[in-house]
Design an enzyme around this catalytic site. Structure first.
Site, PDB file in Angstrom:
ATOM      1  N   LYS A  38      63.625  68.477  29.842  1.00 46.67           N
ATOM      2  CA  LYS A  38      62.655  67.400  30.033  1.00 46.67           C
ATOM      3  C   LYS A  38      62.138  66.911  28.689  1.00 46.67           C
ATOM      4  O   LYS A  38      61.440  67.637  27.980  1.00 46.67           O
ATOM      5  CB  LYS A  38      61.459  67.881  30.863  1.00 46.67           C
ATOM      6  CG  LYS A  38      60.602  66.701  31.325  1.00 46.67           C
ATOM      7  CD  LYS A  38      59.211  67.092  31.719  1.00 46.67           C
ATOM      8  CE  LYS A  38      58.251  67.081  30.573  1.00 46.67           C
ATOM      9  NZ  LYS A  38      58.037  65.760  29.965  1.00 46.67           N
ATOM     10  N   SER A  60      51.826  71.765  22.857  1.00 43.49           N
ATOM     11  CA  SER A  60      50.496  72.189  22.432  1.00 43.49           C
ATOM     12  C   SER A  60      50.194  73.599  22.935  1.00 43.49           C
ATOM     13  O   SER A  60      50.727  74.042  23.949  1.00 43.49           O
ATOM     14  CB  SER A  60      49.464  71.205  22.970  1.00 43.49           C
ATOM     15  OG  SER A  60      49.552  71.156  24.383  1.00 43.49           O
ATOM     16  N   GLU A 108      56.825  77.589  21.542  1.00 40.24           N
ATOM     17  CA  GLU A 108      56.657  77.102  20.165  1.00 40.24           C
ATOM     18  C   GLU A 108      55.467  76.163  20.202  1.00 40.24           C
ATOM     19  O   GLU A 108      55.558  75.067  20.768  1.00 40.24           O
ATOM     20  CB  GLU A 108      57.908  76.357  19.687  1.00 40.24           C
ATOM     21  CG  GLU A 108      59.158  77.218  19.577  1.00 40.24           C
ATOM     22  CD  GLU A 108      59.129  78.217  18.437  1.00 40.24           C
ATOM     23  OE1 GLU A 108      58.147  78.240  17.669  1.00 40.24           O
ATOM     24  OE2 GLU A 108      60.093  78.997  18.324  1.00 40.24           O
ATOM     25  N   CYS A 139      54.415  70.425  13.695  1.00 35.21           N
ATOM     26  CA  CYS A 139      53.773  71.720  13.965  1.00 35.21           C
ATOM     27  C   CYS A 139      53.668  72.552  12.702  1.00 35.21           C
ATOM     28  O   CYS A 139      52.803  73.400  12.597  1.00 35.21           O
ATOM     29  CB  CYS A 139      54.545  72.464  15.045  1.00 35.21           C
ATOM     30  SG  CYS A 139      56.283  72.606  14.652  1.00 35.21           S
ATOM     31  N   GLU A 197      44.139  71.749  14.767  1.00 37.07           N
ATOM     32  CA  GLU A 197      45.361  71.008  14.466  1.00 37.07           C
ATOM     33  C   GLU A 197      45.080  69.521  14.700  1.00 37.07           C
ATOM     34  O   GLU A 197      44.833  69.101  15.831  1.00 37.07           O
ATOM     35  CB  GLU A 197      46.494  71.470  15.392  1.00 37.07           C
ATOM     36  CG  GLU A 197      47.806  70.793  15.088  1.00 37.07           C
ATOM     37  CD  GLU A 197      48.929  71.231  16.032  1.00 37.07           C
ATOM     38  OE1 GLU A 197      48.724  71.252  17.251  1.00 37.07           O
ATOM     39  OE2 GLU A 197      50.022  71.526  15.518  1.00 37.07           O
TER      40      GLU A 197
HETATM   41  P1  NAD Z   1      52.153  68.696  24.983  1.00 39.41           P
HETATM   42  O1  NAD Z   1      51.817  70.129  25.176  1.00 39.41           O
HETATM   43  O2  NAD Z   1      51.201  67.687  25.457  1.00 39.41           O
HETATM   44  O3  NAD Z   1      53.542  68.350  25.699  1.00 39.41           O
HETATM   45  C1  NAD Z   1      54.729  69.030  25.406  1.00 39.41           C
HETATM   46  C2  NAD Z   1      55.675  68.883  26.574  1.00 39.41           C
HETATM   47  O4  NAD Z   1      55.130  69.570  27.697  1.00 39.41           O
HETATM   48  C3  NAD Z   1      55.893  67.443  27.040  1.00 39.41           C
HETATM   49  O5  NAD Z   1      57.225  67.261  27.456  1.00 39.41           O
HETATM   50  C4  NAD Z   1      54.970  67.355  28.237  1.00 39.41           C
HETATM   51  O6  NAD Z   1      55.369  66.376  29.172  1.00 39.41           O
HETATM   52  C5  NAD Z   1      55.094  68.744  28.834  1.00 39.41           C
HETATM   53  N1  NAD Z   1      53.991  69.147  29.688  1.00 39.41           N
HETATM   54  C6  NAD Z   1      52.725  68.643  29.739  1.00 39.41           C
HETATM   55  N2  NAD Z   1      52.021  69.263  30.707  1.00 39.41           N
HETATM   56  C7  NAD Z   1      52.822  70.171  31.274  1.00 39.41           C
HETATM   57  C8  NAD Z   1      52.661  71.129  32.306  1.00 39.41           C
HETATM   58  N3  NAD Z   1      51.509  71.272  32.958  1.00 39.41           N
HETATM   59  N4  NAD Z   1      53.713  71.919  32.621  1.00 39.41           N
HETATM   60  C9  NAD Z   1      54.885  71.821  31.965  1.00 39.41           C
HETATM   61  N5  NAD Z   1      55.100  70.920  30.981  1.00 39.41           N
HETATM   62  C10 NAD Z   1      54.083  70.117  30.627  1.00 39.41           C
HETATM   63  O7  NAD Z   1      52.473  68.551  23.432  1.00 39.41           O
HETATM   64  P2  NAD Z   1      52.838  67.212  22.638  1.00 39.41           P
HETATM   65  O8  NAD Z   1      51.565  66.503  22.416  1.00 39.41           O
HETATM   66  O9  NAD Z   1      53.993  66.529  23.243  1.00 39.41           O
HETATM   67  O10 NAD Z   1      53.369  67.856  21.264  1.00 39.41           O
HETATM   68  C11 NAD Z   1      52.537  68.154  20.225  1.00 39.41           C
HETATM   69  C12 NAD Z   1      52.288  69.651  20.123  1.00 39.41           C
HETATM   70  O11 NAD Z   1      53.531  70.356  20.028  1.00 39.41           O
HETATM   71  C13 NAD Z   1      51.526  70.049  18.889  1.00 39.41           C
HETATM   72  O12 NAD Z   1      50.538  70.997  19.208  1.00 39.41           O
HETATM   73  C14 NAD Z   1      52.576  70.675  17.999  1.00 39.41           C
HETATM   74  O13 NAD Z   1      52.080  71.574  17.047  1.00 39.41           O
HETATM   75  C15 NAD Z   1      53.457  71.326  18.989  1.00 39.41           C
HETATM   76  N6  NAD Z   1      54.792  71.579  18.425  1.00 39.41           N
HETATM   77  C16 NAD Z   1      55.172  72.851  18.131  1.00 39.41           C
HETATM   78  C17 NAD Z   1      56.413  73.097  17.560  1.00 39.41           C
HETATM   79  C18 NAD Z   1      56.850  74.489  17.223  1.00 39.41           C
HETATM   80  O14 NAD Z   1      58.043  74.676  17.072  1.00 39.41           O
HETATM   81  N7  NAD Z   1      55.968  75.454  17.125  1.00 39.41           N
HETATM   82  C19 NAD Z   1      57.264  72.041  17.304  1.00 39.41           C
HETATM   83  C20 NAD Z   1      56.843  70.750  17.615  1.00 39.41           C
HETATM   84  C21 NAD Z   1      55.605  70.544  18.186  1.00 39.41           C
END
Ligand code: NAD
Length: 451
Positions: A154, A208, A229, A263, A355
């Protein structure tokens, strides 16, 4: 079915509408992936390797097209988007070696022979964020497929286009239907269904920390395997004995790359007190000289934020503090925030602790090595970090002292597919990439044969 309008963040112009899958459609695609699993795991190792190499070759032939899509969909610069598409190819090539090397062990035991097997899990669900759509897709998909799993993926609602195209390229390369399925949709619908559907045996979540905690809790219901992650608040520690000019020249890219939506962004700069003024004096022209332009301009070094909502969040942090200096940003449409440097007042400030996920860095001085390590570790996160010093012993001591998964010395190295990647503390659970990644998509089975 509902649709989501994908927007170019540099122009705010709509690009296309993408249908969002319902729970019923998600279930049907998970079931199809489950049906494709027995045949995929039975593909002979050499043949699965060849299919992954062919997939890598097809991606390679479409690097420019994929990069062009990402420039428009995610506002990534050309240089970044081209690297990201190349990273998909490289991960597929690297893990194409795994099917033929998925070794078990022969363990000495009394009374017989003991051997282990690495067996694929079944359907793996990959949930990707919007900040690095292509690499994060590849980091989950490539080792999972190599180990003999089928994958449902997804993409984030805001950035589904490259993932959808890579799904088409997989079919073009000859991967059978159902082996890799891209399911655009909402996190609360499709992502959540990956967590709750019993046929999905592992969830690879990147996003996140708050959503990741919910994913982990949901997976616990079925003791489902999960890799997380999550967020970061990484420190860039600059000692007075470092090459300060090199450290200051590199610092903007360590935090403002991808407009800070990284991240691993080194969003806290810690400078040893005697070097503090000189470092800031060198940092200012480096930040002011950044080319913050529409990313369709190949000279652009930093693009816009992904959305108005993300811009509002970032602006909220900036409005709370005194800004020391900023770089440039275009006027007019687009979700622009300039590269922004803040001199923090205390480690209790939100700008120091949370963050921001935007082009904002906070700077504080430190007194000695112990102080630097303590300040770097004073966070719930632990993803990455950098250490600038001319003293190798000090570099190693501090690298060992900082509680984070990925440290670089005298550089801000990007994620490398050859090496393990993941977070300490609330930055994640498990590791991706590196030589061991395929094992994380298997169960280790032990078989004892009596003499
Ligand atoms: P997010 O958590 O809002 O969304 C991430 C993904 O999860 C999206 O595809 C979203 O649709 C999905 N999602 C949302 N709610 C969900 C639920 N209830 N159940 C299952 N899936 C769900 O994060 P974002 O805003 O898209 O990304 C930014 C965050 O990602 C930042 O905190 C960043 O640090 C982190 N990040 C971490 C890494 C790493 O490798 N550690 C890499 C990239 C980004």
């Amino acid at each position: 079915m509902t649709a989501f309008t994908v927007v170019n963040p540099a122009t705010e112009q709509p690009l296309t509408d993408v249908e969002l899958a319902s729970v019923e459609q998600t279930d049907a695609l998970i079931e199809r992936a489950h049906e494709a699993f027995p045949a995929w795991r039975a593909v002979a190792p050499g043949e699965r390797a060849a299919l992954l190499r062919r997939f890598a070759g097809v991606v390679d032939a479409h690097i420019e097209e994929l990069a062009e899509i990402e420039v428009r969909n995610a506002g990534h610069t050309w240089g970044n988007a081209t690297w990201e598409a190349g990273n998909v190819r490289d991960c597929l090539n690297y893990y194409s070696a795994a099917p033929e090397r998925l070794f078990g062990r022969q363990i000495p035991v009394p009374g017989g022979v003991d051997i282990t097997f690495h067996e694929p899990l079944g359907v793996v669900g990959v949930i990707a964020p919007w900040n690095f759509p292509m690499p994060i897709m590849a980091w989950g998909m490539a080792p999972a497929l190599a180990a003999g799993n089928t994958v449902v993926l997804k993409p984030a609602e805001l950035t589904p286009l490259t993932a959808m195209r890579i799904g088409e390229l997989a079919l073009e390369a000859g991967l059978p239907e159902g082996v890799l399925t891209v399911v655009p949709g909402k996190g609360s619908v499709v992502g959540q269904r990956f967590v709750t559907h019993p046929l999905v045996r592992k969830v690879c979540f990147t996003g996140s920390t708050s959503v990741g905690k919910g994913v982990m809790a949901g997976c616990a219901e079925q003791v489902k395997r999960c890799t997380l992650e999550l967020g970061g608040k990484s420190a860039n520690v600059v000692f007075a004995d470092a090459d300060l000019a090199a450290a200051a020249a590199a610092a903007p890219y360590a935090v403002f790359d991808n407009a800070g939506q990284d991240c691993c962004a080194r969003s806290r700069i810690l400078v040893e007190r005697p070097a503090y003024d000189e470092f800031l004096g060198l940092l200012e022209p480096a930040v002011k000289g950044m080319a913050v332009l529409d990313p369709s301009d190949k000279g652009s070094q930093m693009g816009p934020l992904i959305s108005q909502a993300q811009k509002d969040v970032v602006q909220g942090y900036v409005d709370e503090v005194d800004v020391a200096f900023t770089g440039p940003a275009p006027d007019g449409p687009g979700f622009w925030v300039p590269p922004t440097v803040v001199l923090a007042d205390s480690t209790e400030q939100r700008i120091w602790r949370e963050e921001v996920f935007g082009p904002v860095v906070a700077v504080l001085p430190f007194d000695d090595e112990a102080d630097a390590v303590a300040m770097a570790n004073d966070t719930d996160y632990g993803l990455s970090g950098s250490i600038f010093t001319g003293d190798v012993g000090k570099a190693l001591r501090v690298a060992r002292g900082v509680q984070a998964g990925n440290l670089s010395v005298n550089s801000h190295s990007a994620v490398r597919y050859w090496t393990p990647f993941g977070g300490y503390k609330q930055s994640g659970l498990g590791r991706e990439l590196g030589p061991d990644a395929p094992n994380a998509f298997t169960e280790e089975k032990n078989v004892f044969i009596a003499h």
